[in-house]
Design a protein around this motif. Structure first.
Motif, PDB file in Angstrom:
ATOM      1  N   SER A   1     -53.432 115.465  23.501  1.00 53.19           N
ATOM      2  CA  SER A   1     -52.560 114.421  22.953  1.00 53.19           C
ATOM      3  C   SER A   1     -52.749 114.277  21.442  1.00 53.19           C
ATOM      4  O   SER A   1     -52.228 113.344  20.830  1.00 53.19           O
ATOM      5  CB  SER A   1     -52.846 113.077  23.641  1.00 53.19           C
TER       6      SER A   1
ATOM      7  N   ILE B   1     -43.759 111.342  20.670  1.00 51.10           N
ATOM      8  CA  ILE B   1     -42.857 111.426  21.813  1.00 51.10           C
ATOM      9  C   ILE B   1     -41.444 111.065  21.354  1.00 51.10           C
ATOM     10  O   ILE B   1     -41.158 109.902  21.079  1.00 51.10           O
ATOM     11  CB  ILE B   1     -43.335 110.510  22.955  1.00 51.10           C
TER      12      ILE B   1
ATOM     13  N   SER C   1     -47.971 104.723  26.606  1.00 52.94           N
ATOM     14  CA  SER C   1     -46.808 105.608  26.527  1.00 52.94           C
ATOM     15  C   SER C   1     -46.472 106.192  27.889  1.00 52.94           C
ATOM     16  O   SER C   1     -45.300 106.287  28.269  1.00 52.94           O
ATOM     17  CB  SER C   1     -47.078 106.742  25.534  1.00 52.94           C
TER      18      SER C   1
ATOM     19  N   LEU D   1     -38.157 114.131  26.657  1.00 52.57           N
ATOM     20  CA  LEU D   1     -39.527 113.740  26.999  1.00 52.57           C
ATOM     21  C   LEU D   1     -40.265 114.927  27.605  1.00 52.57           C
ATOM     22  O   LEU D   1     -41.416 115.222  27.248  1.00 52.57           O
ATOM     23  CB  LEU D   1     -39.518 112.574  27.993  1.00 52.57           C
TER      24      LEU D   1
ATOM     25  N   THR E   1     -41.680 117.829  25.322  1.00 60.04           N
ATOM     26  CA  THR E   1     -42.885 117.714  24.486  1.00 60.04           C
ATOM     27  C   THR E   1     -43.918 118.754  24.910  1.00 60.04           C
ATOM     28  O   THR E   1     -44.880 118.989  24.195  1.00 60.04           O
ATOM     29  CB  THR E   1     -43.514 116.307  24.617  1.00 60.04           C
TER      30      THR E   1
ATOM     31  N   VAL F   1     -47.198 113.833  29.813  1.00 59.56           N
ATOM     32  CA  VAL F   1     -45.818 113.329  29.736  1.00 59.56           C
ATOM     33  C   VAL F   1     -44.989 113.888  30.890  1.00 59.56           C
ATOM     34  O   VAL F   1     -44.219 113.168  31.535  1.00 59.56           O
ATOM     35  CB  VAL F   1     -45.186 113.688  28.370  1.00 59.56           C
TER      36      VAL F   1
END
Length: 198
Positions: free
Chosen positions: A39, A44, A60, A162, A165, A170
């Protein structure tokens, strides 16, 4: 001597800018094109949605689950509106057909017996008024359904962004959101899903 000092100062300024740039590198977004669980530098969709630590990552992920579940809610709302719209149109059709047959046992305006085959409705006939209202209802319904469809397309592409990514956390959150959304909003609907974005 002055020339050497000036050159030395320019080098220091350049080094200072380089050091400043190095400090900013932690705040920049990294664009991954390969699958990762990291991360670090994760943004995002928007630059402002920047994951800076474990807390912001967890928040998130919860937001992504809720967003994805909300997509299923929008689809359920669309299905309900379509069903209600179809019921309203059917009610209009049945009321218009019975309205046209109300005169079957009555006399025509000139006192002669009414016969449906020879009766030509005028502009005030319930059949014509009903058909005009039904047409307006159809047009309004089509506009609302087009808006709901546009929302679904926008929403589905946002969820695709989304997923793109390439971050495993996610991606898992998107799948969990779809799971939760189907549990909450997916009654009486097929679990089959095509690979299309919408």
């Amino acid at each position: 001597m002055d020339h050497h000092a000036m050159h030395h100062d320019m080098g220091m300024d350049h080094g200072g800018h380089g050091g400043h740039g190095d400090m900013d590198m932690g705040d920049q977004c990294s664009m991954n094109m390969l699958f990762t669980w990291s991360s670090k530098g994760l943004c995002i969709v928007f630059r402002q949605w920047h994951v800076t630590g474990i807390v912001s990552l967890l928040v998130s992920l919860v937001v992504i689950v809720l967003l994805t579940a909300g997509y299923e809610g929008v689809r359920q709302l669309t299905r309900r509106f379509e069903a209600a719209h179809a019921r309203r149109l059917n009610a209009f059709t049945s009321s218009a057909s019975t309205g046209g047959n109300d005169f079957a046992d009555d006399s025509a305006p000139n006192g002669l017996p009414y016969h449906p085959a020879t009766h030509i409705p005028d502009e005030s006939s319930p059949l014509l008024v009903g058909s005009d209202n039904r047409r307006k209802l159809e047009q309004r319904g089509k506009i609302v359904m087009a808006l709901l469809y546009a929302v679904q397309v926008f929403y589905s592409f946002f969820i695709m962004l989304l997923f793109m990514t390439y971050n495993g956390w996610v991606m898992l959150s998107v799948a969990v959101g779809a799971f939760v959304g189907y549990l909450v909003f997916g009654e009486n609907t097929s679990a089959a899903k095509t690979v299309a974005c919408h």
